[in-house]
Design an enzyme around this catalytic site. Structure first.
Site, mmCIF file in Angstrom:
data_model
loop_
_atom_site.group_PDB
_atom_site.id
_atom_site.type_symbol
_atom_site.label_atom_id
_atom_site.label_comp_id
_atom_site.label_asym_id
_atom_site.label_seq_id
_atom_site.Cartn_x
_atom_site.Cartn_y
_atom_site.Cartn_z
ATOM 1 N N TYR A 136 46.676 -38.670 -69.750
ATOM 2 C CA TYR A 136 46.163 -39.548 -70.053
ATOM 3 C C TYR A 136 43.872 -39.220 -69.396
ATOM 4 O O TYR A 136 43.445 -40.173 -69.903
ATOM 5 C CB TYR A 136 46.271 -40.550 -68.735
ATOM 6 C CG TYR A 136 45.543 -41.277 -67.643
ATOM 7 C CD1 TYR A 136 45.243 -42.500 -68.691
ATOM 8 C CD2 TYR A 136 43.904 -40.911 -66.783
ATOM 9 C CE1 TYR A 136 44.083 -42.999 -67.927
ATOM 10 C CE2 TYR A 136 44.077 -42.260 -66.179
ATOM 11 C CZ TYR A 136 43.623 -43.413 -66.794
ATOM 12 O OH TYR A 136 43.061 -44.179 -66.327
HETATM 13 P P1 NAD Z 1 46.033 -52.562 -66.400
HETATM 14 O O1 NAD Z 1 46.645 -52.081 -66.896
HETATM 15 O O2 NAD Z 1 46.000 -54.028 -65.071
HETATM 16 O O3 NAD Z 1 45.025 -53.146 -67.454
HETATM 17 C C1 NAD Z 1 44.715 -52.376 -69.001
HETATM 18 C C2 NAD Z 1 44.874 -53.489 -69.731
HETATM 19 O O4 NAD Z 1 44.651 -54.073 -71.427
HETATM 20 C C3 NAD Z 1 46.246 -54.185 -69.652
HETATM 21 O O5 NAD Z 1 46.230 -55.899 -68.954
HETATM 22 C C4 NAD Z 1 46.670 -53.748 -71.521
HETATM 23 O O6 NAD Z 1 47.511 -54.971 -71.929
HETATM 24 C C5 NAD Z 1 45.822 -53.436 -71.574
HETATM 25 N N1 NAD Z 1 45.730 -53.350 -73.170
HETATM 26 C C6 NAD Z 1 46.086 -51.791 -73.591
HETATM 27 N N2 NAD Z 1 46.048 -51.881 -74.504
HETATM 28 C C7 NAD Z 1 44.972 -52.733 -75.058
HETATM 29 C C8 NAD Z 1 44.716 -52.488 -76.566
HETATM 30 N N3 NAD Z 1 45.540 -51.920 -77.597
HETATM 31 N N4 NAD Z 1 43.795 -53.742 -76.811
HETATM 32 C C9 NAD Z 1 43.840 -54.762 -76.000
HETATM 33 N N5 NAD Z 1 44.304 -54.764 -75.001
HETATM 34 C C10 NAD Z 1 44.654 -53.921 -74.472
HETATM 35 O O7 NAD Z 1 44.605 -51.340 -65.595
HETATM 36 P P2 NAD Z 1 43.276 -50.870 -64.597
HETATM 37 O O8 NAD Z 1 43.914 -50.418 -63.537
HETATM 38 O O9 NAD Z 1 43.340 -52.540 -65.101
HETATM 39 O O10 NAD Z 1 42.871 -50.249 -65.850
HETATM 40 C C11 NAD Z 1 41.142 -50.591 -66.199
HETATM 41 C C12 NAD Z 1 40.746 -49.449 -66.325
HETATM 42 O O11 NAD Z 1 40.342 -49.082 -65.726
HETATM 43 C C13 NAD Z 1 41.451 -49.149 -68.127
HETATM 44 O O12 NAD Z 1 40.345 -48.462 -68.809
HETATM 45 C C14 NAD Z 1 42.135 -47.919 -66.929
HETATM 46 O O13 NAD Z 1 41.974 -46.164 -67.374
HETATM 47 C C15 NAD Z 1 40.514 -47.403 -65.472
HETATM 48 N N6 NAD Z 1 40.517 -47.355 -64.433
HETATM 49 C C16 NAD Z 1 41.561 -47.587 -63.674
HETATM 50 C C17 NAD Z 1 41.377 -47.051 -62.798
HETATM 51 C C18 NAD Z 1 42.312 -47.355 -61.334
HETATM 52 O O14 NAD Z 1 42.432 -46.656 -60.387
HETATM 53 N N7 NAD Z 1 42.563 -48.881 -61.604
HETATM 54 C C19 NAD Z 1 41.090 -45.901 -62.156
HETATM 55 C C20 NAD Z 1 39.889 -45.421 -63.271
HETATM 56 C C21 NAD Z 1 39.630 -46.498 -64.557
HETATM 57 C C1 UGA Z 2 44.658 -43.225 -60.737
HETATM 58 C C2 UGA Z 2 45.075 -45.010 -61.659
HETATM 59 O O1 UGA Z 2 46.171 -44.994 -61.370
HETATM 60 C C3 UGA Z 2 44.129 -44.163 -62.811
HETATM 61 O O2 UGA Z 2 44.598 -44.945 -64.038
HETATM 62 C C4 UGA Z 2 42.665 -43.476 -62.565
HETATM 63 O O3 UGA Z 2 42.237 -43.519 -64.001
HETATM 64 C C5 UGA Z 2 42.686 -42.865 -61.178
HETATM 65 O O4 UGA Z 2 43.146 -43.362 -60.469
HETATM 66 C C6 UGA Z 2 41.434 -42.234 -61.707
HETATM 67 O O5 UGA Z 2 40.595 -42.517 -60.582
HETATM 68 O O6 UGA Z 2 41.128 -41.809 -62.185
HETATM 69 P P1 UGA Z 2 45.618 -41.674 -59.079
HETATM 70 O O7 UGA Z 2 44.976 -41.625 -57.994
HETATM 71 O O8 UGA Z 2 47.108 -41.138 -59.506
HETATM 72 O O9 UGA Z 2 44.864 -43.146 -60.399
HETATM 73 O O10 UGA Z 2 46.335 -42.972 -58.636
HETATM 74 P P2 UGA Z 2 47.473 -43.808 -57.797
HETATM 75 O O11 UGA Z 2 48.821 -43.630 -58.566
HETATM 76 O O12 UGA Z 2 46.988 -44.586 -56.630
HETATM 77 O O13 UGA Z 2 47.913 -42.901 -56.505
HETATM 78 C C7 UGA Z 2 47.693 -41.970 -55.770
HETATM 79 C C8 UGA Z 2 47.950 -40.374 -55.163
HETATM 80 O O14 UGA Z 2 48.739 -41.376 -54.261
HETATM 81 C C9 UGA Z 2 48.588 -39.592 -56.291
HETATM 82 O O15 UGA Z 2 47.778 -38.382 -55.095
HETATM 83 C C10 UGA Z 2 49.653 -39.522 -56.079
HETATM 84 O O16 UGA Z 2 49.741 -38.092 -56.293
HETATM 85 C C11 UGA Z 2 50.448 -40.502 -55.452
HETATM 86 N N1 UGA Z 2 51.686 -41.075 -54.478
HETATM 87 C C12 UGA Z 2 51.016 -42.305 -56.232
HETATM 88 C C13 UGA Z 2 52.350 -41.298 -53.760
HETATM 89 O O17 UGA Z 2 52.866 -40.100 -53.621
HETATM 90 N N2 UGA Z 2 53.135 -41.771 -54.725
HETATM 91 C C14 UGA Z 2 53.337 -42.641 -55.193
HETATM 92 O O18 UGA Z 2 54.907 -42.997 -55.514
HETATM 93 C C15 UGA Z 2 52.848 -42.614 -55.985
#
Ligand code: NAD
Ligand code: UGA
Length: 307
Positions: free
Chosen positions: A145
């Site tokens: 990823y």
């Molecule tokens: P999410 O899955 O809730 O939202 C992503 C949305 O993108 C979904 O609704 C999905 O249907 C849509 N999508 C995916 N592929 C597509 C495509 N080809 N065309 C149109 N729509 C498409 O995810 P999120 O947690 O809201 O993450 C949003 C962004 O932030 C992502 O780019 C993710 O990589 C990034 N990000 C998230 C986190 C986090 O902690 N949530 C951390 C770091 C980066």
């Molecule tokens: C999150 C998002 O899922 C990614 O899309 C994003 O890109 C990433 O943050 C980021 O910062 O770049 P992650 O840090 O793995 O990834 O977020 P969580 O799923 O909230 O996990 C946090 C921690 O909790 C991780 O170390 C994971 O191993 C742990 N975890 C997760 C558990 O111990 N139990 C669970 O059920 C889920």
């Protein structure tokens, strides 16, 4: 334009832009990574505005040039997220929705060069050599990823330099709060705590994250449109281990929880911690939400979801 508008962060961003009085074109293809119903709920408030329009379209196949007509800025959040599921056969989905879809958008932007904000990720860093991580540190992702998020970030920088796009990449650090995806730790933990089920901790729980509350991430995203180009760390400044965050959850729900330990998953970073002075100086942004406040809001949402 907000891509990924039906998702966790994208739906909050749409509401924020509408609250400012703007018009928003949301783009989302409702991938099956999690329930469509959940994404429809995310969108409900934005859809209530007559200044919001949704294009249900896949960035990889849509006529993006046509869609960009009349758009004056693009927030590109659409992606296949999730660190732990990106190995094996599913990598194809990551490559398609993160790399190829981004390249399609960038090609369309060549002809209509409006400012762009790309949602990158802390996962590009991998096992950092020093903490907190700085934007200039060498990114070496630990998960497939992270590789796709870094590839799209590089493509964004490349097109920006080649075609004069004003592009910013924001490396979000583990965003949480209402609407957080069902695969992420806090949504899983709070759901289990409310149901009286054990919380599943991957590894020893001593891994740490620079957790970022969604409203803080959205504020940074808004400020990034048209900001000085480049890469910015967006970390919440509330670094905690998984075990520490579970103690905050116990405090908030008012009782102890049972923890079940599972094997650590390949690709998980041991620690994340953002150095955020660049965002503070150039975006005038700083995170405002404590882990306790943010988790209280997340808990209220998780409770409403069960009602
Ligand atoms: P999410 O899955 O809730 O939202 C992503 C949305 O993108 C979904 O609704 C999905 O249907 C849509 N999508 C995916 N592929 C597509 C495509 N080809 N065309 C149109 N729509 C498409 O995810 P999120 O947690 O809201 O993450 C949003 C962004 O932030 C992502 O780019 C993710 O990589 C990034 N990000 C998230 C986190 C986090 O902690 N949530 C951390 C770091 C980066
Ligand atoms: C999150 C998002 O899922 C990614 O899309 C994003 O890109 C990433 O943050 C980021 O910062 O770049 P992650 O840090 O793995 O990834 O977020 P969580 O799923 O909230 O996990 C946090 C921690 O909790 C991780 O170390 C994971 O191993 C742990 N975890 C997760 C558990 O111990 N139990 C669970 O059920 C889920």
């Amino acid at each position: 334009m907000v891509t990924g508008a039906a998702g966790f962060i994208g739906s909050h961003l749409c509401e924020r832009l509408l609250a400012e009085g703007g018009r928003v074109l949301g783009v989302d293809c409702f991938t099956d990574y999690y329930d469509r119903e959940r994404k429809e709920r995310n969108l409900a408030s934005a859809r209530a505005s007559d200044r919001f329009e949704l294009a249900e379209a896949d960035l990889g196949t849509a006529d993006l040039r046509g869609m960009l007509d009349g758009v004056d800025g693009v927030f590109h959040l659409a992606a296949q997220p999730g660190v732990r599921g990106s190995w094996g056969e599913r990598f194809e989905v990551y490559a398609r929705n993160n790399i190829l879809a981004t390249q399609c958008l960038l090609e369309a932007l060549r002809e209509r060069p409006v400012p762009l904000v790309y949602a990158s990720s802390s996962s590009v860093y991998g096992a950092a050599e020093r903490l907190p991580v700085r934007e200039e540190d060498l990114p070496r992702p630990l998960s497939p990823y992270g590789v796709t998020k870094l590839a799209a970030e590089h493509l964004t920088g490349l097109y920006a330099a080649a075609y004069g796009l004003a592009a910013v990449s924001l490396r979000y650090f583990t965003v949480y709060g209402p609407r957080q995806r069902p695969d992420m730790a806090f949504t899983r933990f709070l759901g289990a705590a409310l149901a009286g089920l054990p919380l599943e901790v991957l590894g020893d729980g001593e891994q740490s994250r620079d957790f970022t509350f969604v409203a803080d991430a959205v504020e940074a995203t808004r400020r990034a449109l048209g900001a000085p180009p480049g890469v910015y760390n967006i970390g919440g400044g509330t670094r905690a281990t998984v075990n520490e965050s579970i103690r905050v959850i116990e405090e908030l729900v008012g009782h102890g929880v049972e923890v079940r330990r599972r094997e650590a998953v390949r690709g998980d970073m041991p620690h994340t911690w953002a150095e955020t002075s660049r965002a503070r100086e150039r975006l005038g942004w700083e995170p405002r939400t404590t882990l306790h406040e943010g988790l209280a809001a997340h808990l209220a949402w998780a409770r409403a979801l069960r009602a």
